[in-house]
Motif scaffolding. Sequence first.
Motif, short mmCIF file in Angstrom:
data_model
loop_
_atom_site.label_atom_id
_atom_site.label_comp_id
_atom_site.label_asym_id
_atom_site.label_seq_id
_atom_site.Cartn_x
_atom_site.Cartn_y
_atom_site.Cartn_z
N ASP A 63 -0.61 -6.78 -16.97
CA ASP A 63 0.75 -7.11 -16.57
C ASP A 63 1.38 -5.83 -16.05
OD1 ASP A 63 3.36 -7.90 -16.25
OD2 ASP A 63 3.53 -8.89 -18.20
N LEU A 64 1.21 -5.62 -14.75
CA LEU A 64 1.58 -4.35 -14.15
C LEU A 64 3.08 -4.10 -14.22
CD1 LEU A 64 -0.06 -2.11 -12.90
CD2 LEU A 64 0.08 -3.26 -10.69
N ALA A 65 3.88 -5.15 -14.06
CA ALA A 65 5.33 -4.98 -14.13
C ALA A 65 5.73 -4.53 -15.54
CB ALA A 65 6.03 -6.28 -13.77
N ALA A 66 5.16 -5.17 -16.56
CA ALA A 66 5.51 -4.85 -17.94
C ALA A 66 5.26 -3.37 -18.24
CB ALA A 66 4.73 -5.73 -18.91
N GLU A 67 4.22 -2.82 -17.59
CA GLU A 67 3.91 -1.40 -17.81
C GLU A 67 4.89 -0.48 -17.09
OE1 GLU A 67 -0.14 -0.76 -16.53
OE2 GLU A 67 -0.81 -2.55 -17.60
N HIS A 68 5.76 -1.09 -16.28
CA HIS A 68 6.70 -0.28 -15.50
C HIS A 68 8.12 -0.81 -15.66
CE1 HIS A 68 2.82 0.75 -13.72
NE2 HIS A 68 3.38 1.91 -13.44
N GLY A 69 8.51 -0.98 -16.90
CA GLY A 69 9.89 -1.37 -17.20
C GLY A 69 10.26 -2.75 -16.71
N GLY A 70 9.25 -3.60 -16.50
CA GLY A 70 9.54 -4.97 -16.12
C GLY A 70 9.80 -5.15 -14.63
N VAL A 71 9.73 -4.08 -13.86
CA VAL A 71 9.98 -4.18 -12.42
C VAL A 71 8.69 -3.81 -11.67
CG1 VAL A 71 11.37 -3.36 -10.48
CG2 VAL A 71 12.40 -3.58 -12.76
N LEU A 72 8.11 -4.80 -11.03
CA LEU A 72 6.80 -4.58 -10.41
C LEU A 72 6.86 -3.49 -9.34
CD1 LEU A 72 3.85 -5.38 -10.26
CD2 LEU A 72 4.48 -7.27 -8.74
N GLY A 73 7.96 -3.44 -8.61
CA GLY A 73 8.10 -2.43 -7.57
C GLY A 73 7.93 -1.01 -8.12
N ASN A 74 8.37 -0.79 -9.35
CA ASN A 74 8.25 0.54 -9.97
C ASN A 74 6.80 1.01 -10.05
OD1 ASN A 74 10.97 0.57 -10.30
ND2 ASN A 74 10.96 0.17 -12.52
N ALA A 75 5.88 0.04 -10.08
CA ALA A 75 4.47 0.41 -10.17
C ALA A 75 3.99 1.08 -8.88
CB ALA A 75 3.62 -0.84 -10.46
N PHE A 76 4.76 0.92 -7.82
CA PHE A 76 4.30 1.42 -6.51
C PHE A 76 5.32 2.34 -5.83
CE2 PHE A 76 2.49 -2.90 -7.10
CZ PHE A 76 1.15 -2.54 -7.23
N LYS A 77 6.30 2.82 -6.58
CA LYS A 77 7.38 3.64 -6.00
C LYS A 77 6.81 4.81 -5.20
CE LYS A 77 11.80 3.43 -8.33
NZ LYS A 77 12.44 3.76 -9.60
N GLY A 78 7.27 4.94 -3.97
CA GLY A 78 6.88 6.10 -3.16
C GLY A 78 5.44 6.07 -2.68
N THR A 79 4.77 4.95 -2.85
CA THR A 79 3.35 4.88 -2.47
C THR A 79 3.15 5.11 -0.98
OG1 THR A 79 1.33 3.57 -2.57
CG2 THR A 79 3.34 2.37 -2.10
N LYS A 80 2.08 5.82 -0.64
CA LYS A 80 1.72 5.99 0.77
C LYS A 80 0.47 5.17 1.10
CE LYS A 80 3.66 10.61 1.08
NZ LYS A 80 3.28 11.85 0.37
N THR A 81 -0.06 4.51 0.08
CA THR A 81 -1.25 3.68 0.28
C THR A 81 -0.94 2.54 1.25
OG1 THR A 81 -1.99 4.20 -1.95
CG2 THR A 81 -2.95 2.24 -0.92
N ARG A 82 -1.90 2.23 2.10
CA ARG A 82 -1.77 1.06 2.97
C ARG A 82 -2.40 -0.14 2.27
NH1 ARG A 82 -1.82 5.45 6.24
NH2 ARG A 82 -1.04 5.17 8.39
N PHE A 83 -1.65 -1.23 2.17
CA PHE A 83 -2.14 -2.41 1.45
C PHE A 83 -2.46 -3.55 2.40
CE2 PHE A 83 0.26 -0.09 -1.70
CZ PHE A 83 -0.38 -0.34 -2.90
N CYS A 84 -3.51 -4.26 2.09
CA CYS A 84 -3.76 -5.54 2.75
C CYS A 84 -4.10 -6.56 1.67
CB CYS A 84 -4.90 -5.43 3.76
SG CYS A 84 -5.21 -6.97 4.63
N LEU A 85 -3.24 -7.53 1.49
CA LEU A 85 -3.44 -8.54 0.44
C LEU A 85 -3.90 -9.85 1.06
CD1 LEU A 85 -0.66 -6.76 -0.41
CD2 LEU A 85 -1.23 -7.93 -2.56
N VAL A 86 -4.79 -10.52 0.36
CA VAL A 86 -5.33 -11.78 0.87
C VAL A 86 -5.28 -12.83 -0.26
CG1 VAL A 86 -7.44 -12.94 1.67
CG2 VAL A 86 -6.85 -10.69 2.57
N SER A 87 -4.87 -14.04 0.10
CA SER A 87 -4.95 -15.16 -0.84
C SER A 87 -5.50 -16.37 -0.08
CB SER A 87 -3.58 -15.47 -1.43
OG SER A 87 -2.74 -16.03 -0.43
N PHE A 88 -5.81 -17.42 -0.83
CA PHE A 88 -6.40 -18.61 -0.22
C PHE A 88 -5.58 -19.85 -0.59
CE2 PHE A 88 -9.69 -15.48 -0.81
CZ PHE A 88 -10.28 -15.44 0.44
N THR A 89 -5.42 -20.74 0.37
CA THR A 89 -4.53 -21.88 0.16
C THR A 89 -4.96 -22.76 -1.02
OG1 THR A 89 -5.82 -23.03 1.86
CG2 THR A 89 -3.70 -22.11 2.54
N SER A 90 -6.25 -22.90 -1.25
CA SER A 90 -6.70 -23.84 -2.29
C SER A 90 -7.02 -23.15 -3.62
CB SER A 90 -7.93 -24.60 -1.81
OG SER A 90 -8.97 -23.68 -1.52
#
Lengths: 398, 398
Positions: free
Chosen positions: A308-335
């Motif tokens: 639970d990444l948000a829980a590890e960062h004060g309940g705010v998921l964005g805090n887990a990635f503050k100031g990140t310079k990493t480039r992200f590509c996320l993929v999900s599937f409809t089914s």
Amino acid sequence: MIELSSAPASTASPASPRSAEGKMLPGHAFEIGRDKPLKLDCGVELAPVTIAYQTYGTLNADRSNAVLVCHALTGDQFCAETHPITGKDGWWDSMIGPGRPVDPADYFIISTNVLGGCMGTTGPASINPDTGKPYGLGLPIITIGDMVRAQARLIDHLGIETLFCVIGGSMGAMQVLEWASSYPDRVFCAVPIAGAARHSAQNIAFHEVGRQAVMADPDWRGGDYAGQKVKPVRGLAVARMAAHITYLSEPALHRKFGRNLQDRAAVTYGFDADFQVESYLRYQGSSFVDRFDANSYLYLTRAMDYFDLAAEHGGVLGNAFKGTKTRFCLVSFTSDWLFPTPETREVVHALNAVAANVSFCEIESDKGHDAFLLDEPEMFAVLGGFLKGCAEHRGLRK
Amino acid sequence: MIELSSAPASTASPASPRSAEGKMLPGHAFEIGRDKPLKLDCGVELAPVTIAYQTYGTLNADRSNAVLVCHALTGDQFCAETHPITGKDGWWDSMIGPGRPVDPADYFIISTNVLGGCMGTTGPASINPDTGKPYGLGLPIITIGDMVRAQARLIDHLGIETLFCVIGGSMGAMQVLEWASSYPDRVFCAVPIAGAARHSAQNIAFHEVGRQAVMADPDWRGGDYAGQKVKPVRGLAVARMAAHITYLSEPALHRKFGRNLQDRAAVTYGFDADFQVESYLRYQGSSFVDRFDANSYLYLTRAMDYFDLAAEHGGVLGNAFKGTKTRFCLVSFTSDWLFPTPETREVVHALNAVAANVSFCEIESDKGHDAFLLDEPEMFAVLGGFLKGCAEHRGLRK
């Protein structure tokens, strides 16, 4: 066929990795010694720890072309070669290989068996050097954070400062997110596929069913089955069967099996596997127990539940990635109903909230969660393009 | 509180029904004797057969106000009164009772325990009179058609030519459809809720997992656990846990439990039920085994798997309802992924194709399949209106 590189001389390990059953495995083993134990989230300092890993391709002179592949719950380090126990193709042959999005001609590909696993990395089936017996439930609980911390030690050992890419699906996607959050400067680009920033109540529930199935088997022996020369094969098979349904989709099951009968003209009015889908599931259960350790199944499902990444960062998921310079590509599937698109979208929103460099693609597929392992041309196109772009930014391509 | 009517004199039965454990149960028992055995779909002629049933309200002089309530997989005849074993409310108290859509002031309500069940009707836990021992797996396989044929014998016995209504959810909906198909002249109106005309591949798969969980328990003893004074409680509990997840929805689980912890401030880094959803599921499993027979679970899941109304009619579902005069009202729920709306819609299309009198409502709910058992005001409004309209047509109301 992929050409297997030898590991760089600096990574030569004292011994080959061994499976939970003691079989010698191809690939490499790196050991975290007692002098610098691995600090786990539960507070325990664990050592020695063996990390079994496999590599493909060659590390460039800048050490800037390394791709870390993170496996899912029942995967392992043999992502792009014939599996040494089952003899089956590598679980991500479609993604990794010549002409594939992750091409060993371009990248130095590293794939580890996760901490808690059963293919050479320290897990509950490993011998506890303090007792000379398998850890069983004596192994401390492992988290996704612990898996990633162990991988980071290996990456240190390989002399790699920054990974070009960390990529994985399902539990692998959890590791990718953890990497990007814990080591933002060490991940140039991150590809979490069919994942989530936390395990949902329904997924915890399915995992709990699987664990209870294992623990209900009298041959589990409170986790000490190895010491007592038995194996909870029936319980583990039931756990696998239940889980396997969640990896598919109703349309895929309908298309593949429907209500087709198994080698017979009519139902038998009995409890044999009349339907093909029953026979298929039974096979999934019985073949799984030959290659997987029941206690590992408990540990790895637990690691996912705890994530639970948000829980590890004060309940705010964005805090887990503050100031990140990493480039992200996320993929999900409809089914995919195990890690449905809204779970990925939540991560995308959090990344947007911290102005991260993020791309997201929901891919139309009826193959369910397992789609990330299958031949999905759109996924390959999306990721191939993303990785090429990132490689240019990284100076890997001109 | 619902006033329980005495059964009409003609239905007095020689003995009270008894549970699988031998406990005397309230309500009535009707026996199909050896002189006129029940012909099963598998070809066996079964006799004697006991049908345990309960009634509420009074049969009118025309015998035209009878409502047959069909229960789901783990339900029974105690739909509208405190359960004699668990002490819990009737499973359909929300639907049946004073001021409810099915009001005993208006209707003579009949609810039977299905053939193959374990609450007094002949099932695998019943004593086989030929051996003096429980049937176990010696009982022939039961189908939805067999359940309905047994109910029809009871309805004959009660002197009822035409049922005003047959109503039920899930496996109950399958019985409703079977009634309307097999006895079109005996069903004035039919209300299948959250059902399907055939069991899907995914549902067969989930049932197979449950059966394998039961059969994997060494205390199952090939079905002969009763004779050997044991009970496969662990296997049955696992089966129930897996099934229970399918009765809910991810949003409902999220709303109810999310990732909330159980009486603790932080995770325990262990395999205890840290999460509330785990504790809830474990409770569902362990309480189920106190009231349900493991072999009955095998038989009734099998009956659902075998159900395929179109296949019984040359592959064309409409043929099952050709020329029907029955009025239909079908209900589905948006978040029901076990019997999703398209399955109900398929029945609606088939009924439309034969110009049947059919009404259909998909109800917005996040409660999953279980919604049909819960407080769903829109469902009550829809069914209350439908039943009133039908009652007027039937001459039950002026």
